[in-house]
Design a protein around this motif. Structure first.
Motif, PDB file in Angstrom:
ATOM      1  N   VAL A   1       0.832  -1.205   0.000  1.00  0.00           N
ATOM      2  CA  VAL A   1       0.000   0.000   0.000  1.00  0.00           C
ATOM      3  C   VAL A   1       0.871   1.261   0.000  1.00  0.00           C
ATOM      4  N   GLY A   2       1.879   1.274   0.880  1.00  0.00           N
ATOM      5  CA  GLY A   2       2.740   2.452   0.980  1.00  0.00           C
ATOM      6  C   GLY A   2       3.518   2.714  -0.297  1.00  0.00           C
TER       7      GLY A   2
ATOM      8  N   ASN B   1      13.614  11.436   0.223  1.00  0.00           N
ATOM      9  CA  ASN B   1      12.954  12.191   1.291  1.00  0.00           C
ATOM     10  C   ASN B   1      11.469  11.845   1.371  1.00  0.00           C
ATOM     11  N   SER B   2      10.806  11.785   0.218  1.00  0.00           N
ATOM     12  CA  SER B   2       9.375  11.467   0.216  1.00  0.00           C
ATOM     13  C   SER B   2       9.127  10.016   0.630  1.00  0.00           C
ATOM     14  N   PHE B   3      10.023   9.094   0.229  1.00  0.00           N
ATOM     15  CA  PHE B   3       9.836   7.691   0.615  1.00  0.00           C
ATOM     16  C   PHE B   3      10.032   7.516   2.118  1.00  0.00           C
ATOM     17  N   ALA B   4      10.986   8.258   2.687  1.00  0.00           N
ATOM     18  CA  ALA B   4      11.164   8.217   4.149  1.00  0.00           C
ATOM     19  C   ALA B   4       9.907   8.714   4.855  1.00  0.00           C
TER      20      ALA B   4
ATOM     21  N   TYR C   1       8.689  17.993  10.393  1.00  0.00           N
ATOM     22  CA  TYR C   1       9.611  19.142  10.405  1.00  0.00           C
ATOM     23  C   TYR C   1      10.898  18.812   9.659  1.00  0.00           C
ATOM     24  N   TRP C   2      11.434  17.637   9.881  1.00  0.00           N
ATOM     25  CA  TRP C   2      12.689  17.248   9.234  1.00  0.00           C
ATOM     26  C   TRP C   2      12.474  17.009   7.739  1.00  0.00           C
ATOM     27  N   TYR C   3      11.302  16.514   7.392  1.00  0.00           N
ATOM     28  CA  TYR C   3      10.983  16.363   5.968  1.00  0.00           C
ATOM     29  C   TYR C   3      10.980  17.721   5.284  1.00  0.00           C
ATOM     30  N   GLU C   4      10.313  18.701   5.903  1.00  0.00           N
ATOM     31  CA  GLU C   4      10.215  20.034   5.295  1.00  0.00           C
ATOM     32  C   GLU C   4      11.570  20.739   5.258  1.00  0.00           C
TER      33      GLU C   4
ATOM     34  N   LEU D   1      13.740   8.266   9.296  1.00  0.00           N
ATOM     35  CA  LEU D   1      13.783   6.805   9.406  1.00  0.00           C
ATOM     36  C   LEU D   1      13.787   6.363  10.871  1.00  0.00           C
ATOM     37  N   LEU D   2      14.478   7.123  11.723  1.00  0.00           N
ATOM     38  CA  LEU D   2      14.473   6.811  13.154  1.00  0.00           C
ATOM     39  C   LEU D   2      13.076   6.998  13.746  1.00  0.00           C
ATOM     40  N   PHE D   3      12.372   8.047  13.307  1.00  0.00           N
ATOM     41  CA  PHE D   3      10.995   8.246  13.764  1.00  0.00           C
ATOM     42  C   PHE D   3      10.119   7.076  13.326  1.00  0.00           C
ATOM     43  N   ALA D   4      10.316   6.607  12.075  1.00  0.00           N
ATOM     44  CA  ALA D   4       9.532   5.467  11.586  1.00  0.00           C
ATOM     45  C   ALA D   4       9.784   4.234  12.452  1.00  0.00           C
ATOM     46  N   ALA D   5      11.047   3.992  12.795  1.00  0.00           N
ATOM     47  CA  ALA D   5      11.382   2.851  13.651  1.00  0.00           C
ATOM     48  C   ALA D   5      10.782   3.020  15.046  1.00  0.00           C
TER      49      ALA D   5
END
Length: 384
Positions: free
Chosen positions: A238-239, A270-273, A333-336, A364-368
């Motif tokens: 899905v992602g 960046n967008s995939f993260a 914030y980090w993405y932007e 990636l750390l936030f995702a984990a």
């Protein structure tokens, strides 16, 4: 495969919300492109306002000041009457009125007397006229003190005021000094990712956690490990599919400008993260939320809350210092931050390159982190 197929079947039933968000997002992107693409920053033009000059002095300095302002703005004739001035300002017939008092020339050259001005409240351009007047009068005063007569000083100040200044804009990214057009679309992607994925995946997770469905899965021949693997595979499909749709939309809207961008890889990473972060947050929402009716509200609160505080809807530079400090603890914030760097530059300095990889790594750390929270919460609920 049974869990995986069931996951995709439930996703298929909720594609309506995907198309709804996608349509809204496309409309926003088209509007942004239309408003930002009309004018570049390679042109600069001073704003011309309707102003009035009331001359009670009649000297050479007052005459020169009137001529100077007339070249930069539209002069409107007004009676020297307070009531008439207030009425014209109220109806916006004029935006700025400067009154030159009697004996101003001598008083200004000797003591630097200030002019009386009346302006429409809250008009920012009026303060620019204040600066123009101060610059002209300062030039005259300096020249007069240097030995020039008032006539000579006024004429020279007028000549200086007519000089054209060439402004060269440094084109750092190949887009005329502006942020790349497709970077504006990527700026709004977190809203789309969080809004859609939180709703769809949260709804699917609640369905899988219903007692009847859970009991049926537990008594099936499919092991718990295979069930979790099927869910994770569904998440990734899905992602990745959603991310590919957004990238395809970028390619269609911006064509070669996007596909041949020097920072294309950075945009993709960046967008995939960010997609991985959205998937992890969606997983947490699906584990913690018990009611299907709450999913929509939770998705909106999370997506809008992060987007308003992290620079999606409002640029990071406009946010207050306190909001920016708090936003450091949110992944958007980090993405932007990364998106601004890659949108405004083609070649990175060492510091910019480090900031880009740092921003992607923190996402990636936030995702984990969110994935760990979701797994811990899921295990706790299974024990209950």
């Amino acid at each position: 495969m049974t869990v995986f197929k069931g996951f995709l079947l439930l996703v298929k039933r909720n594609l309506g919300i995907f198309f709804l968000y996608f349509g809204i997002f496309m409309s926003i992107c088209i509007l942004i492109q239309a408003t930002t693409g009309e004018e570049g920053t390679n042109q600069f033009k001073e704003e011309s306002l309707q102003i009035a000059v009331i001359d009670r002095d009649g000297g050479k300095l007052a005459e020169s000041l009137r001529e100077y302002l007339g070249e930069k703005h539209q002069l409107v004739e007004l009676e020297d009457d307070k009531r008439m001035i207030q009425e014209n300002l109220f109806y916006r017939n004029v935006y700025y009125v400067v009154t030159i008092p009697e004996g101003f020339e001598q008083k200004y050259l000797e003591n630097g007397e200030k002019l009386k001005t009346t302006k429409v409240p809250g008009t920012v351009s009026a303060y620019f006229i204040d600066q123009q007047i101060d610059a002209f009068l300062n030039d005259v005063r300096i020249l007069a003190r240097a030995g020039f007569s008032v006539e000579e000083a006024s004429a020279e100040a007028l000549r200086i005021g007519k000089l054209d200044t060439e402004v060269d804009i440094v084109d750092k990214n190949g887009h005329g000094g502006r942020m790349a057009p497709h970077a504006y679309m990527f700026q709004f992607l977190p809203y789309l990712f969080l809004g859609v994925l939180c709703y769809i995946i949260g709804y699917v997770m609640i369905t899988f956690r219903k007692k009847d469905v859970k009991r049926r899965l537990l008594c099936s021949c499919v092991s718990l490990r295979m069930q979790n693997a099927g869910l994770m595979a569904g998440f990734l499909v899905v992602g990745v599919g959603f991310w590919l749709c957004c990238m395809a939309m970028s390619a269609v809207m911006y064509g070669k400008e996007f596909c041949q961008d020097d920072n294309l890889i950075c945009y993709l990473l960046n967008s995939f993260a960010m997609v991985l972060v959205a998937l992890a947050i969606s997983f947490v929402v699906g584990v913690l939320v018990e009611n299907e009716n709450v999913i929509s509200g939770a998705a909106n609160v999370i997506s809008l809350g992060m987007c308003f505080t992290c620079g999606v809807f409002v640029s990071i530079s406009v946010l207050s210092e306190g909001v920016r400090k708090a936003a450091h603890f949110l992944p958007v914030y980090w993405y932007e931050t990364v998106n601004e760097i890659i949108g405004n530059n083609t070649q990175f300095t060492a510091a910019q390159s480090a900031a880009v990889w740092k921003g992607i790594g923190i996402q990636l750390l936030f995702a984990a982190l969110f994935l760990s929270i979701g797994l811990a919460a899921s295990k706790y609920k299974r024990q209950e």
